[in-house]
Structure formats: C-alpha cells, structure tokens
Design an enzyme around this catalytic site. Structure first.
Site, PDB file in Angstrom:
ATOM      1  N   ARG A   1     -78.562 -15.664 -34.676  1.00 29.26           N
ATOM      2  CA  ARG A   1     -77.647 -16.607 -35.902  1.00 29.26           C
ATOM      3  C   ARG A   1     -76.189 -16.880 -35.079  1.00 29.26           C
ATOM      4  O   ARG A   1     -75.817 -18.078 -35.176  1.00 29.26           O
ATOM      5  CB  ARG A   1     -77.484 -15.855 -37.222  1.00 29.26           C
ATOM      6  CG  ARG A   1     -77.145 -16.912 -38.147  1.00 29.26           C
ATOM      7  CD  ARG A   1     -77.057 -16.231 -39.682  1.00 29.26           C
ATOM      8  NE  ARG A   1     -76.237 -15.191 -39.631  1.00 29.26           N
ATOM      9  CZ  ARG A   1     -76.277 -14.498 -40.756  1.00 29.26           C
ATOM     10  NH1 ARG A   1     -76.710 -14.923 -42.096  1.00 29.26           N
ATOM     11  NH2 ARG A   1     -75.155 -13.300 -40.868  1.00 29.26           N
TER      12      ARG A   1
ATOM     13  N   LYS B   1     -72.500 -19.916 -39.168  1.00 25.14           N
ATOM     14  CA  LYS B   1     -71.416 -19.019 -39.668  1.00 25.14           C
ATOM     15  C   LYS B   1     -70.169 -19.050 -39.039  1.00 25.14           C
ATOM     16  O   LYS B   1     -69.504 -18.389 -38.261  1.00 25.14           O
ATOM     17  CB  LYS B   1     -71.772 -17.563 -39.726  1.00 25.14           C
ATOM     18  CG  LYS B   1     -71.082 -16.551 -40.670  1.00 25.14           C
ATOM     19  CD  LYS B   1     -71.833 -15.226 -40.764  1.00 25.14           C
ATOM     20  CE  LYS B   1     -71.174 -14.224 -41.566  1.00 25.14           C
ATOM     21  NZ  LYS B   1     -71.326 -14.603 -43.079  1.00 25.14           N
TER      22      LYS B   1
ATOM     23  N   GLU C   1     -75.634 -22.679 -52.644  1.00 25.22           N
ATOM     24  CA  GLU C   1     -75.367 -21.361 -52.503  1.00 25.22           C
ATOM     25  C   GLU C   1     -74.642 -20.682 -53.231  1.00 25.22           C
ATOM     26  O   GLU C   1     -73.972 -21.802 -54.409  1.00 25.22           O
ATOM     27  CB  GLU C   1     -74.492 -20.996 -51.030  1.00 25.22           C
ATOM     28  CG  GLU C   1     -75.156 -21.389 -49.688  1.00 25.22           C
ATOM     29  CD  GLU C   1     -74.563 -20.949 -48.729  1.00 25.22           C
ATOM     30  OE1 GLU C   1     -73.772 -20.099 -48.712  1.00 25.22           O
ATOM     31  OE2 GLU C   1     -75.400 -20.931 -47.483  1.00 25.22           O
TER      32      GLU C   1
END
Length: 337
Positions: free
Chosen positions: A79, A181, A217
């Site tokens: 990720r 992220k 989210e």
C-alpha cells in the site's frame, strides 16, 4: 523508563531507536538504526510545500509465550508503494520495508507491551520528499523512516458502540488521492472531525464526493455493515483507502464465520437493511457504530450501548490471530521473536 502498561493511551512516546534510509541519485542507501528522533529538512523540500509524502500504520503484538508477531506487513509495504507511485516517489522494495520494521521492533523490544495488557507497539513508516527545490515537481531526494511507540488497547472496557454524524464535507475528490495514504487527506479531515466532536459524536461519516448518497469512510477508518440476512458488506469506491483490516475482515467473515462477504455500494437511504455496523482500521481494529445522525434523522443499528454478536465474533477472531491465540491464514503473521 517505567511504563504503566495498563494505562497506555494512543500518543507519541520516544523509544530508543528508529530506522532511516535515504534515496539519492536513483537508489536507496542501506539504511540504519539511529537514536535521533528529529529530521532536518531543506527549506525547499517538496514534502513541506507540495505535500509529497505518504505514511503507513501497523502494529507488533506480544504473544502469550512472550514472542512478537507482525500482522500482514507485506500489505502495508504494497500500500505504501501504491501511495508513493501516485505522488511520483520511489518505491521501497518489500524486503527492505519488512526488514526495516523488524529492525525497529527488535531494537525496541522492551517497549512491546506485555500480552496481558492488550497493548501493542505501533509502528509508523514515513516517506517524504526532501532536498533543494521550489518548483512543483518530484523531489531530488527522499527519506524513508520507521519509528515506533507503545500504545494501549483502544477500548479500555472492551468494545463500546459510539455514534457518528454525516458530514457535509468531502474527504477526497473523485479520482483524487482518497485511495492512497497521504497526509493531505488527513489534514483536510481535521475540521470535519473537530465539528463532529463538538456535537458529541465520535467522528463523521464521509459520503461519496460525486453524489453524496453513499457511505465511503468513517473518519479515518473504513465502514462495514452486517445485513439482517447475514451478509458482511463494505463500501466500494475509487476514493476509499483500502484498509488492511477491512480486507482481513472480509476474508474472515467469509472463511471463518460463513457469511456472504462483499464490497458494494452502501446507500445512505438503505441503512435499515443492516443489523450491525462498525468502522475498522489499524488503531481500533473495530469501532462498533451505535447510530448515525443524518441531518434530522438518527438511525440506530444493533444498539447504542451493546455490541452486536457478529461484530464481537469478528473482533475476537481478528485480534486472536494478531496476538497468536487463533490460527492465522497462511502468510498473515511474521514471527519476529
């Protein structure tokens, strides 16, 4: 340093060692542990001006036998490299990433909380663009670092449902950086989160930025719901950060609990089909959602005070795997010691 393991919070604590590696002239150096917990940056560093940075969060877990587990560290590595690619930063080889994490855990082993405390060693890998520059372009150099600190169990008294409120703000733009992220996503969430807290909610619910009709989210975590006919459902969208915890729960819901598990749209006007709901991520693992406030409507799931049975099962199964009490699927656990 004397630590009260049973009363750890989730806050920064300086531990003796962290790992630092630098990228320059097209390659990474060997990297090494250091005791210095500050980083000196050139004033023109792209991380400061243009947000060229990304990070990860993962934990080390003390087993009952005294050893230490890492959980799905390869997924954090992959990720981070997706985040790096989106911001035109160099990839960190997976073996280098995992080795850096292992080095930091072993060098700070005394700070891994005892099994009985329920605490963990939180690790923060960070990649930033540095060096002389001022134009909007990739940095000439990069720093990759991993530091750590002991943190307590997120829920001191066990799982407890809390309430959330639908936000009018967008977490990310369609086809923007919502799926990676990067720090800018979190900076943008500070004001909506603050406003939710002022209204006595745990955090806010973000809807899809294109239509504002579907849940994406929950604060900085992923949403999941258990339908009344026994399905585990979590939202699907190009704007959602792919949570390692979420994908672990998808697998466990199907393979261990025998549920139908799928990613699909979670429409705000169809919340009645869910008997339970929660948020999931590295910090809390699972945060049960008691209810969601949407303008004048307040929707309660299982209960505002009690945790649903499926949510409890999932939490027990996942944390059992992480702490070494439950057999893990192949490749999920690295035993550091």
């Amino acid at each position: 340093m004397k630590i009260d393991w049973d009363n750890l919070g989730f806050s920064y604590m300086k531990t003796p060692f962290r790992y630092v590696s630098r990228w320059k002239d097209g390659k990474w150096d060997e990297g090494a542990l250091t005791e210095e917990n500050t980083i000196t940056l050139h004033e023109g560093s792209s991380a400061l001006h243009y947000g060229q940075q990304c990070f990860e969060g993962l934990k080390a877990y003390r087993r009952k036998d005294g050893g230490i587990n890492l959980f799905r560290t390869d997924q954090n590595s992959q990720r981070m490299n997706r985040s790096a690619a989106r911001l035109m930063m160099p990839a960190i080889p997976e073996d280098k990433f995992i080795d850096a994490v292992k080095q930091v855990v072993l060098a700070n082993e005394e700070f891994v909380p005892p099994y009985e405390s329920g605490g963990t060693l939180y690790l923060r890998p960070l990649l930033i663009g540095v060096g002389e520059g001022i134009g909007v372009k990739p940095a000439p150099e990069y720093i990759f670092t991993v530091f750590c600190m002991p943190v307590g169990a997120y829920f001191k008294g066990g799982l407890t449902p809390t309430n959330f409120v639908v936000s009018d703000y967008d977490r990310a733009a369609p086809f923007g950086t919502g799926a990676v992220k990067v720090g800018g996503n979190y900076a943008a969430s500070l004001q909506p989160g603050h406003e939710a807290h002022e209204k006595n909610f745990s955090d806010c619910i973000y809807l899809d930025p294109a239509t504002h009709t579907k849940i994406e989210e929950v604060g900085s975590a992923n949403f999941f719901g258990i339908t009344k006919d026994g399905k585990f459902i979590t939202p699907v969208s190009p704007s959602i950060l792919p949570s390692i915890t979420k994908y672990s729960l998808l697998y466990l819901a199907k393979e261990r609990l025998g549920l139908v598990a799928e990613e699909s749209d979670v429409r705000l006007d169809e919340l009645d089909k869910f008997s339970e709901a929660g948020a999931c991520g590295t910090a809390a693992v699972i945060s049960p959602i008691g209810g969601i406030q949407n303008k004048d409507d307040f929707h309660v799931f299982y209960s505002e005070t009690e945790v649903g049975p499926v949510t409890q099962q999932l939490y027990k199964e996942l944390t059992g795997i992480q702490f070494g009490d439950v057999e893990a699927p192949e490749g999920w656990i690295i035993k550091v010691s």
